[in-house]
Write a protein that holds these residues in place. Sequence first.
Motif, PDB file in Angstrom:
ATOM      1  N   VAL A   1       9.744   3.341  -7.352  1.00  0.00           N
ATOM      2  CA  VAL A   1       8.912   3.780  -6.230  1.00  0.00           C
ATOM      3  C   VAL A   1       9.631   3.521  -4.904  1.00  0.00           C
ATOM      4  O   VAL A   1       9.614   4.348  -3.988  1.00  0.00           O
TER       5      VAL A   1
ATOM      6  N   TRP B   1      11.621  12.552  -6.191  1.00  0.00           N
ATOM      7  CA  TRP B   1      10.765  12.332  -7.359  1.00  0.00           C
ATOM      8  C   TRP B   1      11.202  13.186  -8.547  1.00  0.00           C
ATOM      9  O   TRP B   1      11.333  12.688  -9.663  1.00  0.00           O
TER      10      TRP B   1
ATOM     11  N   SER C   1      12.299   6.159  -4.313  1.00  0.00           N
ATOM     12  CA  SER C   1      11.891   7.563  -4.449  1.00  0.00           C
ATOM     13  C   SER C   1      12.210   8.382  -3.202  1.00  0.00           C
ATOM     14  O   SER C   1      12.517   9.574  -3.292  1.00  0.00           O
TER      15      SER C   1
ATOM     16  N   LEU D   1       5.757   1.963  -1.898  1.00  0.00           N
ATOM     17  CA  LEU D   1       5.079   3.256  -1.971  1.00  0.00           C
ATOM     18  C   LEU D   1       4.785   3.810  -0.582  1.00  0.00           C
ATOM     19  O   LEU D   1       5.091   4.980  -0.288  1.00  0.00           O
TER      20      LEU D   1
END
Length: 536
Positions: free
Chosen positions: A211, A219, A214, A421
Amino acid sequence: MNRWKTLVVLGTAQFLMVLDASVMNVSISQLVEDFDTEVTAIQAVITLYTLVMAAFMLTGGKIGDMFGRRRVFVIGLVVYAVGSGLTAVAPTVGVLALGWSVIEGLGAALVLPALAALVAGSYRGRDRAVAYGVIGGLAGAGIAVGPLLGGWVTTYLTWRLVFAGEVVLVVLILLLMRWVPQQPAPARRPRLDVAGVVLSAAGLALMVLAVLQSGTWGWVKPRNPPFTVLGFAPTLFAVALGGALTYLFCVHERRRERRGLDPLFSLDLFDNRTLRAGLMTLFNQNTVLLGLFFVIPLYLQVVQGLDAFETGLRLLPVSVTMLAASMSGSLLLRFASPRTIARAGLLILVAATLWLIAAIGPELHGASFAGAMALLGIGMGALASQLGNTVQSSVRQEERSEAGGLQYTAQNLGSSLGTALIGAILIGALATSVTSQIESDPRVSAAVAEQAGVHVEAGLSFVPADEVATALAAQPGLPPEEAAAVVEDYQDAQIDGLKAAVLACTGITAGALLFTRRLPTGHPAAERDGGSGEEE
């Protein structure tokens, strides 16, 4: 009064565990400058700290059962002090990560589960509810003092002094350890499940790392990953592998229990619905809290150009109100149940994040921003005042170290995922917005827009607009008016990215309401000290 001496020691340790994380968040710009690195590198260091704690918190809880919670608490503090000392003299980002993220993280993984169990073992009934309210309040105090103290020290002296001061604070805590009573020794010393430690740590680390990266890796479509898998970005594959290792960990733990061996923790604890609700709410709370405390300092420092001390001043409203709301936990229980207080806290957080989105703009509107921050602190404090006591009151005496390990695993996994995130959402939204704005800007030629798109695909950092302007000025043949247009588009994209990141926090907060149904509807002080933890 003597009965609260224990709380002085344990509360000071809780304050210490929170302090340096909040210092790091307001010192991001200075750290980037001191180590000649990028924001993403410091983001990785911050995430690694909470990830190490999350990955080894269950292990810390089990070690507390093996060797005694008080003894492990002391050992953990010593390890933490070693990490703080190394951080204070770190010459490179690598040494900073070793001292702060790894060694301090491992020390905290020993301290925190023992701390939770020591509070629960030292107090009963209403005193325990008060004690956990104070612990939550002191966590809020760490968040309160961290930005202001860290900002002042970073701006006018050096952030390194904060970590040197932590060593002194650890020494003071160790001198007062006689105030913490010995806990009953377990009837049998459990054995450490080494394979469980490896599987759980690897599974959690892979998922959070994926995460975190990313924004750089992409992704699905590769951006700038170190390698690809079948032509795709490795992000989802790393998440899947981490999930598979976590599943194997659960299978392994069940197998050990069936064979009569000691698991890292008993999966039967998850049958306790109150415990599950408390853990999920803690996870979501910390995802939002650390996500916001990564994003907001970037807005204040990178977009608004404030120094670390000025950033700490702007964060003071959230710190003060969080401390006040946390310390009011036992008082709030006279009028409402933990479930009602937690739900009210989450609704306040939703309102605060929506207000914050409206307050974020190219110009800093001080009164509106301060109001949003103050409301944010009230919501966070309401949650902090209830959840620690809810988790510990939901289990039996012999399960408290494991529950403490789960409690801080949930908190720190939420913290690391929050930083990773929300940071990834910020960078992803920035990249999407800047590409769109440059392509649609009539002041920018097609050739320059294409070149900008290539740079974005290679990886984009959240940096001050002045740095973008300097980099563009060095490009041969780029007209000044086009360069100015690109800088303006980048500034607009920064605001879009920040708002997208805060909106994601709003969504996570709203989703957390779904997990509150099993929180206690009665006063936790009425829970049986040796009960099963289910609601009566």
